[in-house]
Write an enzyme that holds these catalytic residues in place. Sequence first.
Site, PDB file in Angstrom:
ATOM      1  N   ASP A  70       0.870  -1.170   0.000  1.00  0.00           N
ATOM      2  CA  ASP A  70       0.000   0.000   0.000  1.00  0.00           C
ATOM      3  C   ASP A  70       0.906   1.219   0.000  1.00  0.00           C
ATOM      4  O   ASP A  70       1.562   1.524   1.000  1.00  0.00           O
ATOM      5  CB  ASP A  70      -0.901  -0.008   1.234  1.00  0.00           C
ATOM      6  CG  ASP A  70      -1.904   1.150   1.242  1.00  0.00           C
ATOM      7  OD1 ASP A  70      -1.756   2.082   0.415  1.00  0.00           O
ATOM      8  OD2 ASP A  70      -2.825   1.132   2.082  1.00  0.00           O
ATOM      9  N   VAL A  71       0.953   1.944  -1.116  1.00  0.00           N
ATOM     10  CA  VAL A  71       1.893   3.060  -1.236  1.00  0.00           C
ATOM     11  C   VAL A  71       1.538   4.222  -0.315  1.00  0.00           C
ATOM     12  O   VAL A  71       2.359   5.130  -0.107  1.00  0.00           O
ATOM     13  CB  VAL A  71       1.988   3.560  -2.694  1.00  0.00           C
ATOM     14  CG1 VAL A  71       2.496   2.458  -3.613  1.00  0.00           C
ATOM     15  CG2 VAL A  71       0.655   4.112  -3.181  1.00  0.00           C
ATOM     16  N   ASN A  97       3.671   4.771  -9.913  1.00  0.00           N
ATOM     17  CA  ASN A  97       2.577   4.731 -10.879  1.00  0.00           C
ATOM     18  C   ASN A  97       1.223   4.403 -10.249  1.00  0.00           C
ATOM     19  O   ASN A  97       0.192   4.600 -10.888  1.00  0.00           O
ATOM     20  CB  ASN A  97       2.932   3.691 -11.957  1.00  0.00           C
ATOM     21  CG  ASN A  97       1.804   3.404 -12.900  1.00  0.00           C
ATOM     22  OD1 ASN A  97       1.480   4.220 -13.759  1.00  0.00           O
ATOM     23  ND2 ASN A  97       1.179   2.241 -12.751  1.00  0.00           N
ATOM     24  N   TYR A 162      -9.193  14.033  -7.550  1.00  0.00           N
ATOM     25  CA  TYR A 162      -8.184  13.451  -8.438  1.00  0.00           C
ATOM     26  C   TYR A 162      -7.305  14.546  -9.033  1.00  0.00           C
ATOM     27  O   TYR A 162      -6.077  14.421  -9.076  1.00  0.00           O
ATOM     28  CB  TYR A 162      -8.879  12.655  -9.546  1.00  0.00           C
ATOM     29  CG  TYR A 162      -7.937  11.927 -10.479  1.00  0.00           C
ATOM     30  CD1 TYR A 162      -7.375  10.707 -10.113  1.00  0.00           C
ATOM     31  CD2 TYR A 162      -7.615  12.461 -11.721  1.00  0.00           C
ATOM     32  CE1 TYR A 162      -6.515  10.029 -10.975  1.00  0.00           C
ATOM     33  CE2 TYR A 162      -6.752  11.796 -12.584  1.00  0.00           C
ATOM     34  CZ  TYR A 162      -6.205  10.579 -12.202  1.00  0.00           C
ATOM     35  OH  TYR A 162      -5.347   9.921 -13.051  1.00  0.00           O
TER      36      TYR A 162
END
Length: 283
Positions: A70-71, A97, A162
């Site tokens: 989990d980044v 990414n 976003y």
Amino acid sequence: MPHPAIAKDQVAVITGGASGIGFAAAKRFLQAGMKVAIADLNADHLARAAELLAHVAGGGADDVLAKETDVAKPDQLEALRAAVTARFGGVDVVMNNAGIEPPSTALGPREAYERILAVNLWGVIHGSQIFAPDMIARGRPGMIINTGSKQGITTPPGNPAYNVSKAGVKAYTEALAHELRTTEGCAVTAHLLIPGFVFTALTARGRSEKPAGAWTAEQTVDFMLARLDDGDFYILCPDNDVPRNLDERRIAWAAGDIIDNRPALSRWHPAWADRFRAFVEGE
């Protein structure tokens, strides 16, 4: 001429590597003779991706490492760095990414903002800060590629959370590139990937066939690699509907909102529709 970081026996780490652009990049890096570590959230998807990639790799499964990560959590990226270093000895290319796109409005929901920013923006910051020091210390040519979005540049209506995350990725990666190139002895560079319309699980929205206007993930990665070979920082990708010159006009108009003191997002303002159309057509 290929970038020196993309070469036989070099090592690439790709977050969001089990599908889409990340998976396509993993294939291309393996085809170049590199060793690849992919990180993603779903263990089953990761295992399947690693199995497919092993068939691409010259050394088979030995050249591929898959780790559930989990980044948004720096300790998990630290664990990823440790695993890659233990397996392959070091890292030459990092591709931050991983990304998500749950819906949002300017007024919420707060949970969507928190999760999008944690993955899309903090994931990039964590990945860069955790991997870069070792990469710099090695003294070898290296690259950090951060996946941004045109939505972080022209910020269209529709999903502001976003847009905010990707605008942050742009600003952060610009700062990173400047800092790396002004660090004495640093052979690591930073690059901003700006995809066009790419048909992936993130953009499919229930569609099973690629829309005519979209590029494949492989087309996007091939374009990215060509631009990296030329040393580009801004890797502005076209697609089958939007050529570069149209992107340039849209970006220039967005910057003009500030310079000319137009209403915010005037491109989508009814009173400015005709003027924007004329601008795009060069009138």
